[in-house]
Design an enzyme around this catalytic site. Structure first.
Site, short mmCIF file in Angstrom:
data_model
loop_
_atom_site.label_atom_id
_atom_site.label_comp_id
_atom_site.label_asym_id
_atom_site.label_seq_id
_atom_site.Cartn_x
_atom_site.Cartn_y
_atom_site.Cartn_z
N ASN B 42 -24.49 63.26 23.26
CA ASN B 42 -25.59 64.10 22.84
C ASN B 42 -26.41 64.46 24.07
OD1 ASN B 42 -25.02 64.00 19.98
ND2 ASN B 42 -25.54 61.82 20.14
N THR B 43 -27.68 64.82 23.81
CA THR B 43 -28.55 65.20 24.93
C THR B 43 -28.50 64.17 26.06
OG1 THR B 43 -30.01 66.06 23.24
CG2 THR B 43 -30.85 66.03 25.49
N GLN B 44 -28.19 64.64 27.28
CA GLN B 44 -28.15 63.75 28.44
C GLN B 44 -29.37 63.93 29.32
OE1 GLN B 44 -25.10 61.69 29.18
NE2 GLN B 44 -25.12 62.09 26.99
#
Lengths: 256, 283, 301
Positions: B42-44
């Site tokens: 997901n969002t990194q």
């Protein structure tokens, strides 16, 4: 009634030989037993009013309201089975929420009425459910202006200048027709403040002190004065309207 | 090629150099599978970001400030973004970090408040308090981080708590970490502004006031608080390369929320001829 | 077999627009023993008449705590009450977890009303056979609601449900205007008077068959200081020996002998002993015990 005992009136999934759905008609009977609900589309907004019949004097005064909010700008007045009315309001709130989620804009009253009618209609199609014993007035102000719709247990819905549902709707409707006569001829609609007085008058007129239980008047509006939001009509304003309504009623009696 | 701001200035990996524009095989993308791409990610990192939000309690209210910039990496990309958002009548939310997550948060919270408002006609119950909204946010952030899909923000929540008859100020971030204090700041502001805010706050209302002139145990006045806030925003503008000199100040009091127009600090950029205290000067 | 052709399932409207199955469910509530609720500006109280299936069994509880600020009295099918009260407890805890807010009383009542509405509209289900009186206190003050199987929830100043509750209602209607400003002892005395009106001939309120729940600030005059819930104004239940004082002061207020009817005492003592024994041993599963000679249905409380 000819339908009784024929067996064609036990399920919504059964037509009678002459093409009627008796269960839907019976659901309308539940509506006709309820206190009247009136809605008026005005030049500057909409006003809703209901005759809240009190089945006990132990009920909290001013509580147990029957008009509900669906979204900031939309109100819902129901007549019929109270619990069904709550169910429909919850459903309509979900629709309003869902619409905003999808389109990032408030739903119009027409779209909400359309969604509600679809939902109500679905409950007239299957033997595994019963129709809603409720008629609904959906009213609000959106980008297209003030709007008022009525959704019936069959699922049909129409837009109205003014509408009444519940017990005594016939008498209320004749009064409403007089009110919108000017508008129907191409003139201006009445204002919200005028409509508040008129709805109070009509509900007091329709209520039968001898036959009906006691009642409380309940009114809400969406107007320029509420900033386009659905709100209860302020106490003073409603008290004023009720005083006028009572005076008009007594005047009418003297004439009789 | 990797255009992500985090990769700017970094040498390309061997793989990237081999097929920089993904042309091989032409017109085909590799099938997605855990085997070829590793686990789901997901969002990194945040993309379009806002920098510090600062807040301080004062006599009769709470004040938040944030600048109007949303950066794209180091690029000052959007310069008219409002990062202070009113939640109902007595709560203000200030958000740093990813701006798209902030927009999602706004939508979510506004939806929640609208739903509450519709119920109010029926049961006359008052709306969610600043405390309630803060608890909700903390739960939301913590739940998302446990799904390894965080909302990449650090938030300040300010408000008026009618039950305690005092102001509220709380912090919550992407990990679900929460704390409350009379002065708070997110991100770089926690290093630069928080000490200044604390100093001003403690000087009047701190615990160890003996011998301090003007210390009476009372909170700062609104004017004093705004002066400290203005000062902090100026210092942040000088020191924080992801800030701009354009910010808003929000106040919450008993009477409700007000968010100011954008304003700027007076700044001085002349050659620091007389500046002492850095480098090897001896006098 | 049926009374008419429109009452065999809940998805059929009668030609008059009625739902007979729902109305029959309301009858189930009347089979349970009475519960009374009253509220003042500061307090909300519940009073219930408990039944026992016989000398071997304890009296069935009719008061259930939902949260610190909400509690209910039940009349009707006990097992349906357990399902609904579990759902209420979950709602209450969810509100505390998610918002750190005690759930508004009107909303928790509405959640079970909505559940009940569903059961009146779908074929193959039956309406719940239980009614609740719900008391609670939230940011808008103390409240009393009635929940019924038809899916409605009304707010009242005072109300009664269950067997012979009409007699109690008559008392409440005569006196409710003074409730708003009553203090806690006066409110409870009104409640006990209303509850006593639901009793069958030659039955009396005793420490065994009466239980009382209170929400609101504790009254040192009538409540034990040892109760933490009372000190905090939370929902608390008084029964058995703990309500002896309340019953005595109620009788005093009516000018009756404080000890209660004399001939009753010996009989009550026997029942009390039996009750204690039953309680001391592992409580026998209620459903397996014989029904009382009086015809009280164990499922109907």
């Amino acid at each position: 009634m000819s339908s009784i005992g024929t067996g064609y009136d036990l399920s919504v999934s059964t037509y009678s030989p002459d093409g009627r759905l008796f269960q839907v008609e019976y659901a309308n009977k539940a509506v006709e037993a309820a206190g009247v609900a009136v809605g008026i589309r005005c030049s500057d907004g909409i006003v809703l009013g209901v005759e809240r019949l009190l089945h006990s004097k132990l009920l909290v005064k001013g509580g147990n309201r029957r008009i509900q909010s669906v979204d900031e700008h939309v109100g819902l007045a129901t007549a019929g089975l109270l619990a069904d009315g709550k169910h429909l309001a919850t459903r309509l709130r979900d629709e309003a929420y869902n619409f905003r989620d999808t389109y990032n804009a408030p739903a119009t009253v027409q779209i909400l009425s359309d969604r509600l009618s679809g939902y109500v209609q679905a409950y007239t199609c299957y033997g595994s459910v019963r129709p809603f014993g409720v008629s609904s007035l959906v009213a609000g102000v959106d980008k297209t202006g003030p709007r008022l719709f009525c959704v019936e247990p069959s699922g049909v819905f129409y837009g109205y200048r003014a509408c009444a549902i519940g017990k005594g709707k016939a008498l209320a409707k004749t009064e409403l027709e007089k009110l919108i006569a000017k508008e129907a001829d191409g003139g201006e609609a009445i204002t919200c403040r005028e409509a508040i007085d008129e709805i109070a008058r009509i509900i007091y007129l329709v209520h039968d002190d001898n036959k009906d239980k006691d009642f409380e008047l309940e009114m809400t509006w969406v107007s320029t004065e509420t900033g386009g939001k659905h709100r209860a009509v302020p106490g003073e304003l409603q008290a004023e309207a009720e005083a006028k309504a009572k005076a008009a009623l007594e005047e009418g009696m003297e004439e009789d | 090629m990797n255009h992500h701001p985090a990769a700017w200035g970094q040498p390309l990996t061997a793989h990237q150099q081999f097929d920089m524009y993904s042309t091989n095989p032409m017109g085909m993308s590799a099938p997605r599978s855990a085997h070829s791409h590793g686990p789901v990610q997901n969002t990194q990192w945040p993309l379009v970001t806002g920098t510090s939000v600062i807040g301080i309690k004062y006599e009769g209210g709470v004040m938040l400030a944030a600048d109007n910039l949303a950066s794209y990496g180091s690029l000052a990309r959007f310069r008219d973004i409002e990062r202070l958002h009113a939640l109902g009548t007595h709560t203000i939310l200030g958000v740093a970090g990813d701006m798209s997550d902030f927009q999602y948060l706004k939508k979510e919270l506004d939806g929640l408040l609208r739903e509450e408002e519709t119920l109010t006609l029926t049961d006359a119950h008052p709306p969610l308090s600043p405390n309630n909204l803060y608890t909700f946010l903390a739960n939301l952030f913590y739940a998302r981080r446990n799904k390894i899909n965080p909302l990449w923000n650090a938030c300040l929540v300010g408000g008026w708590d009618f039950k305690k008859d005092e102001s509220f100020l709380g912090y919550v971030d992407l990990l679900g970490t929460t704390y409350t204090a009379p002065t708070l700041a997110t991100g770089f502001g926690a290093h630069i502004a928080q000490p200044l805010l604390r100093e001003a706050y403690e000087a009047k209302a701190g615990v160890d006031l003996e011998g301090r002139p003007g210390a009476d145990g009372r909170l700062l006045t609104a004017e004093e608080a705004e002066a400290v806030i203005d000062d902090c925003m100026k210092v942040l503008y000088y020191r924080d390369a992801r800030s701009i000199n354009k910010y808003q100040v929000a106040r919450v009091t008993k009477d409700g929320v007000s968010i100011s127009e954008s304003k700027s600090s007076e700044t001085e950029w002349m050659y620091a001829e007389g500046l002492r205290g850095y480098g090897g000067q001896t006098q | 077999m049926f009374r008419n052709s429109y009452d065999s399932d809940n998805t059929t409207f009668s030609p008059q627009g009625k739902l007979h199955q729902v109305e029959y469910a309301l009858e189930a509530v009347k089979q349970g023993s009475a519960a009374i609720g009253l509220r003042s500006k500061t307090h909300a109280v519940l009073l219930t008449l408990k039944r026992s299936t016989g000398e071997l069994a304890t009296y069935q509880k009719k008061l259930i705590r939902i949260d610190d600020h909400v509690g209910i009295a039940i009349a009707g099918l006990t097992s349906d009450a357990r399902v609904l009260s579990n759902s209420m407890r979950q709602q209450a805890m969810q509100s505390r977890m998610l918002y750190g807010r005690p759930i508004p009383v009107a909303r928790i009542v509405q959640t079970i009303a909505d559940k009940a509405q569903n059961n009146t509209q779908i074929y193959g289900r039956r309406p719940y056979g239980v009614g609740f009186l719900v008391i609670g206190e939230d940011e808008t003050g103390p409240h009393l609601y009635e929940f019924s199987p038809s899916g409605t929830a009304f707010e009242y100043y005072a109300h009664s449900i269950g067997a012979r509750s009409q007699s109690a209602k008559t008392y409440l209607e005569k006196n409710f205007e003074s409730f708003e400003t009553s203090d806690l002892p006066a409110l409870i005395n009104h409640g006990l008077s209303a509850l006593a009106d639901t009793l069958q001939q030659d039955k009396h309120l005793t420490t065994l068959n009466t239980s009382i729940a209170i929400i609101g600030p504790a009254s040192a005059e009538i409540e034990q200081a040892s109760s933490g819930a009372a000190r905090r104004g939370y929902f608390r239940v008084w029964e058995n020996d703990d309500i002896d004082g309340l019953l005595r002061s109620w009788r005093r207020s009516r000018g009756e002998p404080e000890d209660g009817p004399q001939e009753e005492t010996a009989a009550e003592a026997e029942v009390a002993a039996a009750g204690e024994e039953a309680a001391a041993a592992a409580p026998a599963p209620v459903a397996e015990t014989e029904q009382a000679a009086g015809g009280d249905d164990v499922e109907m409380q």
